[in-house]
Design a protein around this motif. Structure first.
Motif, PDB file in Angstrom:
ATOM      1  N   PRO A 317       0.842  -1.202   0.000  1.00 48.89           N
ATOM      2  CA  PRO A 317       0.000   0.000   0.000  1.00 48.89           C
ATOM      3  C   PRO A 317       0.878   1.252   0.000  1.00 48.89           C
ATOM      4  O   PRO A 317       2.069   1.171   0.256  1.00 48.89           O
ATOM      5  N   LYS A 318       0.252   2.398  -0.239  1.00 54.10           N
ATOM      6  CA  LYS A 318       1.019   3.636  -0.352  1.00 54.10           C
ATOM      7  C   LYS A 318       1.823   3.933   0.912  1.00 54.10           C
ATOM      8  O   LYS A 318       2.911   4.486   0.847  1.00 54.10           O
ATOM      9  N   ALA A 319       1.274   3.543   2.056  1.00 60.00           N
ATOM     10  CA  ALA A 319       1.961   3.839   3.321  1.00 60.00           C
ATOM     11  C   ALA A 319       3.361   3.236   3.362  1.00 60.00           C
ATOM     12  O   ALA A 319       4.221   3.687   4.121  1.00 60.00           O
ATOM     13  N   MET A 320       3.577   2.185   2.538  1.00 62.36           N
ATOM     14  CA  MET A 320       4.878   1.518   2.583  1.00 62.36           C
ATOM     15  C   MET A 320       5.826   2.003   1.485  1.00 62.36           C
ATOM     16  O   MET A 320       6.922   1.453   1.322  1.00 62.36           O
ATOM     17  N   LEU A 321       5.432   3.038   0.745  1.00 61.27           N
ATOM     18  CA  LEU A 321       6.335   3.611  -0.259  1.00 61.27           C
ATOM     19  C   LEU A 321       7.508   4.266   0.439  1.00 61.27           C
ATOM     20  O   LEU A 321       7.335   4.925   1.463  1.00 61.27           O
ATOM     21  N   GLU A 322       8.668   4.112  -0.167  1.00 63.50           N
ATOM     22  CA  GLU A 322       9.831   4.741   0.446  1.00 63.50           C
ATOM     23  C   GLU A 322       9.987   6.171  -0.050  1.00 63.50           C
ATOM     24  O   GLU A 322       9.878   6.453  -1.236  1.00 63.50           O
ATOM     25  N   VAL A 323      10.224   7.058   0.875  1.00 64.46           N
ATOM     26  CA  VAL A 323      10.501   8.447   0.526  1.00 64.46           C
ATOM     27  C   VAL A 323      11.722   8.866   1.327  1.00 64.46           C
ATOM     28  O   VAL A 323      11.691   8.829   2.566  1.00 64.46           O
ATOM     29  N   ARG A 324      12.737   9.207   0.668  1.00 61.69           N
ATOM     30  CA  ARG A 324      13.982   9.644   1.321  1.00 61.69           C
ATOM     31  C   ARG A 324      14.424   8.691   2.449  1.00 61.69           C
ATOM     32  O   ARG A 324      14.638   9.093   3.573  1.00 61.69           O
ATOM     33  N   GLY A 532       2.902  22.542   4.077  1.00 57.94           N
ATOM     34  CA  GLY A 532       3.561  21.777   5.141  1.00 57.94           C
ATOM     35  C   GLY A 532       3.169  20.310   5.139  1.00 57.94           C
ATOM     36  O   GLY A 532       3.534  19.572   6.046  1.00 57.94           O
ATOM     37  N   TRP A 533       2.403  19.883   4.139  1.00 56.24           N
ATOM     38  CA  TRP A 533       2.018  18.469   4.073  1.00 56.24           C
ATOM     39  C   TRP A 533       1.853  18.082   2.610  1.00 56.24           C
ATOM     40  O   TRP A 533       1.722  18.952   1.739  1.00 56.24           O
ATOM     41  N   SER A 534       1.866  16.821   2.315  1.00 55.94           N
ATOM     42  CA  SER A 534       1.564  16.407   0.940  1.00 55.94           C
ATOM     43  C   SER A 534       0.981  15.007   0.945  1.00 55.94           C
ATOM     44  O   SER A 534       1.282  14.192   1.823  1.00 55.94           O
ATOM     45  N   GLU A 535       0.138  14.811  -0.024  1.00 54.16           N
ATOM     46  CA  GLU A 535      -0.494  13.514  -0.189  1.00 54.16           C
ATOM     47  C   GLU A 535       0.288  12.816  -1.301  1.00 54.16           C
ATOM     48  O   GLU A 535       0.719  13.479  -2.244  1.00 54.16           O
ATOM     49  N   VAL A 536       0.497  11.523  -1.177  1.00 51.79           N
ATOM     50  CA  VAL A 536       1.207  10.836  -2.251  1.00 51.79           C
ATOM     51  C   VAL A 536       0.192   9.980  -2.998  1.00 51.79           C
ATOM     52  O   VAL A 536      -0.148   8.875  -2.572  1.00 51.79           O
ATOM     53  N   PHE A 539       2.363   9.807  -9.460  1.00 53.83           N
ATOM     54  CA  PHE A 539       3.823   9.805  -9.675  1.00 53.83           C
ATOM     55  C   PHE A 539       4.388  11.179  -9.396  1.00 53.83           C
ATOM     56  O   PHE A 539       5.452  11.340  -8.820  1.00 53.83           O
ATOM     57  N   GLU A 540       3.623  12.200  -9.839  1.00 59.74           N
ATOM     58  CA  GLU A 540       4.075  13.578  -9.647  1.00 59.74           C
ATOM     59  C   GLU A 540       4.206  13.903  -8.148  1.00 59.74           C
ATOM     60  O   GLU A 540       5.195  14.468  -7.691  1.00 59.74           O
ATOM     61  N   ASP A 541       3.166  13.476  -7.358  1.00 56.56           N
ATOM     62  CA  ASP A 541       3.216  13.671  -5.892  1.00 56.56           C
ATOM     63  C   ASP A 541       4.444  12.977  -5.323  1.00 56.56           C
ATOM     64  O   ASP A 541       5.136  13.511  -4.461  1.00 56.56           O
ATOM     65  N   TYR A 542       4.689  11.758  -5.821  1.00 51.26           N
ATOM     66  CA  TYR A 542       5.772  10.946  -5.286  1.00 51.26           C
ATOM     67  C   TYR A 542       7.127  11.595  -5.582  1.00 51.26           C
ATOM     68  O   TYR A 542       8.006  11.680  -4.732  1.00 51.26           O
ATOM     69  N   TRP A 546       9.960  13.259  -2.826  1.00 45.02           N
ATOM     70  CA  TRP A 546      11.398  12.993  -2.755  1.00 45.02           C
ATOM     71  C   TRP A 546      12.195  14.290  -2.744  1.00 45.02           C
ATOM     72  O   TRP A 546      13.258  14.383  -2.137  1.00 45.02           O
ATOM     73  N   LYS A 547      11.645  15.281  -3.454  1.00 43.33           N
ATOM     74  CA  LYS A 547      12.359  16.561  -3.560  1.00 43.33           C
ATOM     75  C   LYS A 547      12.364  17.314  -2.232  1.00 43.33           C
ATOM     76  O   LYS A 547      13.275  18.043  -1.913  1.00 43.33           O
TER      77      LYS A 547
END
Ligand code: SPV
Ligand code: MG
Length: 548
Positions: A317-324, A532-536, A539-542, A546-547
């Motif tokens: 699920p999205k919660a397990m996507l890696e970000v930084r 101060g927050w973002s929804e993932v 692909f663009e959100d993702y 990372w940025k």
């Protein structure tokens, strides 16, 4: 510090009697003030008794002062300190005045007893007075030692107590008035008030008189005033009433050995909390401390699948996507922990076995495909006990947003991002829009970060929206019960039809339930944030995540 002395001075100039009541502890003083007394008497008798020693200069000046100043700190009414004989001779009096005045006491009284003294009421003990001339010297020392002329100096004679009669009492009182005392206390332990009344009625000095009617206790403050006394001291009644109450409680506890037996005779814990300022402490914590003092739990909704992230979320699920370097869930747990929230539950559904994270409990919604967020939340119903934060599982956010949400006074509060007016939402899925009371016109000039603004409507089809729901909800204890009551009512009324914007209650999202709460008259507070927050979600959100 001299504010309390000024208050006492001003009051003494006004008509009518002023009653000072004995209070031997700050707690007693708070109760005295609550009862409406205008001044406190820091009684040597009471302070000594509360230390389980006789009133005979056994406590030191520093101990008596400490008790009086702790009382003075807790009340807004002036404290008049009983300074016995000034704790020594005229030289001791100088320091006594300086220290009492510096510690916020409004005035002091000292008597013509020798040092060490004996309480006026103890029978069969040695009783000697200093000469009136010596006492006048102490009065002069006191008058010259005070820094402010407001500090009230009361001179007291024990002539009656020592059995010397009216003439000596009057002679001494006049000498003390002539020495410049602000007030003169004529003490007596004669149950018959006649003699003292005569004294007061024939008193021809301007110096006001003070009385302690412990023994001639049938005479009221108004009658005493009528007779010529300005200040009336009810010296020791709280100490005596509490002694009896404590003795009876202890005896009963020792007898029955079950603490519930004394419960009917003692006050409730909550009564103590009120008096000592626990409600104030609660609101101060909210105002001044980082959130997290009160235990808060969190439920993260991570049951849904992802429609727009293709291969990336094929096995998780999205919660397990890696970000930084960390999964979104780990970022969330770190932000929650930073706010003091350690009790965290995650609701899993889609690819549930892939959901792993230290420090979280899991609940499973195996019906995730046919159910919405609301029912996912309710699978973790056991977690909904006290103050609870509910988070969407696909958002990254700055902990400061959570802090703001936690500080909300609202029972049901959501984070509302007002950036939506300046920067329209991008992406394939419609945002959760919010219309709030103050910002309904779309005017963001009233934007105050962290401020509560009442939410009027929320959902994907809201007209006149001025904000976006940032996927963060907080329910207070009361908010949790309202939320569950509203759900139960909706579920009872449910016939399978649409529920707000959802095709059915089973498919309802959090925003549908929140709208339902609003419609049922529960206030939903919108805590204003700006980015101060973002929804993932895409692909663009993702990529953006990372940025960041
Ligand atoms: C006190 O309260 O300590 C007093 C008043 O001095 S009395 O006990 O009546 O002497
Ligand atoms: Mg005393």
């Amino acid at each position: 510090m001299s504010a309390s002395a000024r208050k006492l001075r001003d009051r003494l100039k006004q008509p009518g009697p002023i009653i000072a009541v004995g209070a031997f502890s700050p707690l007693a003083a708070v109760l005295a003030e609550e009862a409406g007394f205008e001044a406190i008497w820091a009684s040597g008798f009471e302070i000594s008794a509360s230390n389980a020693v006789p009133d005979a200069n056994i406590l030191t000046m520093a101990e008596q002062l400490d008790a009086a100043k702790r009382v003075a700190r807790r009340v807004n009414i002036p404290v008049i300190a009983d300074c016995d004989n000034g704790f020594g001779n005229a030289i001791n009096v100088i320091r006594t005045v300086q220290d009492y005045e510096a510690d916020g006491i409004a005035g002091m009284c000292f008597e013509d007893n020798i040092f060490p003294k004996r309480c006026s009421f103890y029978a069969g003990v040695k009783r000697e007075l200093v000469s009136p001339e010596e006492h006048a010297g102490k009065i002069k020392a006191a008058l010259e030692a005070r820094r402010s002329q407001d500090f009230v100096i009361i001179a007291r004679t024990e002539a009656y107590i020592a059995g010397w009669g009216m003439d000596e009492a009057r002679r001494r009182a006049e000498i003390y008035a002539d020495a410049g005392a602000d007030m003169v206390l004529v003490h007596s332990k004669n149950p018959d008030f006649t003699e003292l009344k005569e004294f007061a009625q024939s008193w021809d000095r301007d110096t006001p008189l003070v009385t302690v009617p412990t023994i001639y206790n049938h005479v009221s403050a108004d009658e005493l005033h009528e007779a010529g006394f300005k200040l009336v001291i009810f010296a020791n009644h709280a100490l005596r009433s509490s002694l009896r109450a404590m003795r009876s409680t202890y005896q009963k506890l020792a007898e029955t050995r079950r603490c519930g037996d004394v419960e009917p005779d003692i006050c409730k814990l909550t009564e103590v909390y009120e008096v000592i300022g626990v409600p104030q402490m609660r609101s101060d914590e909210k105002r001044y401390m980082p959130a997290g003092g009160e235990p808060v739990q969190c439920v993260i909704l991570a049951a849904g699948d992802s429609k727009h992230l293709g291969e990336l979320t094929a096995d998780k699920p999205k919660a397990m996507l890696e970000v930084r370097g960390k999964t979104i869930l780990q970022h969330q747990v770190a932000a929650l922990n930073a706010c003091g929230i350690k009790e965290i539950a995650v609701v899993r559904g889609y690819q549930k076995d892939a959901v792993r994270c230290a420090g979280v409990r899991t609940y499973d919604n195996d019906e995730w495909e046919s159910q919405g967020e609301l029912l996912s939340l309710l699978t973790a119903k056991n977690e909904l006990k006290g103050r609870t934060v509910v988070l969407y599982g696909d958002i990254l956010f700055d902990p400061s947003i959570l802090q703001k949400l936690l500080k909300s006074e609202g029972d049901v509060a959501i984070a509302v991002d007002h950036a939506i007016n300046d920067q329209p939402h991008e992406g394939p899925s419609a945002p959760d829009l919010v219309r709030t009371k103050h910002g309904a016109s779309g005017d963001n000039s009233r934007f105050v970060p962290g401020a509560d603004d009442e939410v009027l409507a929320l959902g994907q089809q809201v007209e006149g929206a001025n904000g976006e729901f940032a996927g963060m909800l907080m329910l207070s204890h009361e908010g949790v019960s309202r939320f569950l009551d509203a759900y139960n009512a909706a579920s009872e009324a449910d016939q399978g039809g649409a529920f707000h914007e959802a095709p059915s209650l089973a498919k309802a999202s959090l925003t549908d339930m929140l709208q339902d709460l609003i419609d049922r008259g529960t206030k939903v507070s919108g805590v204003s944030i700006y980015k101060g927050w973002s929804e993932v979600d895409t692909f663009e959100d993702y990529r953006r995540a990372w940025k960041a």
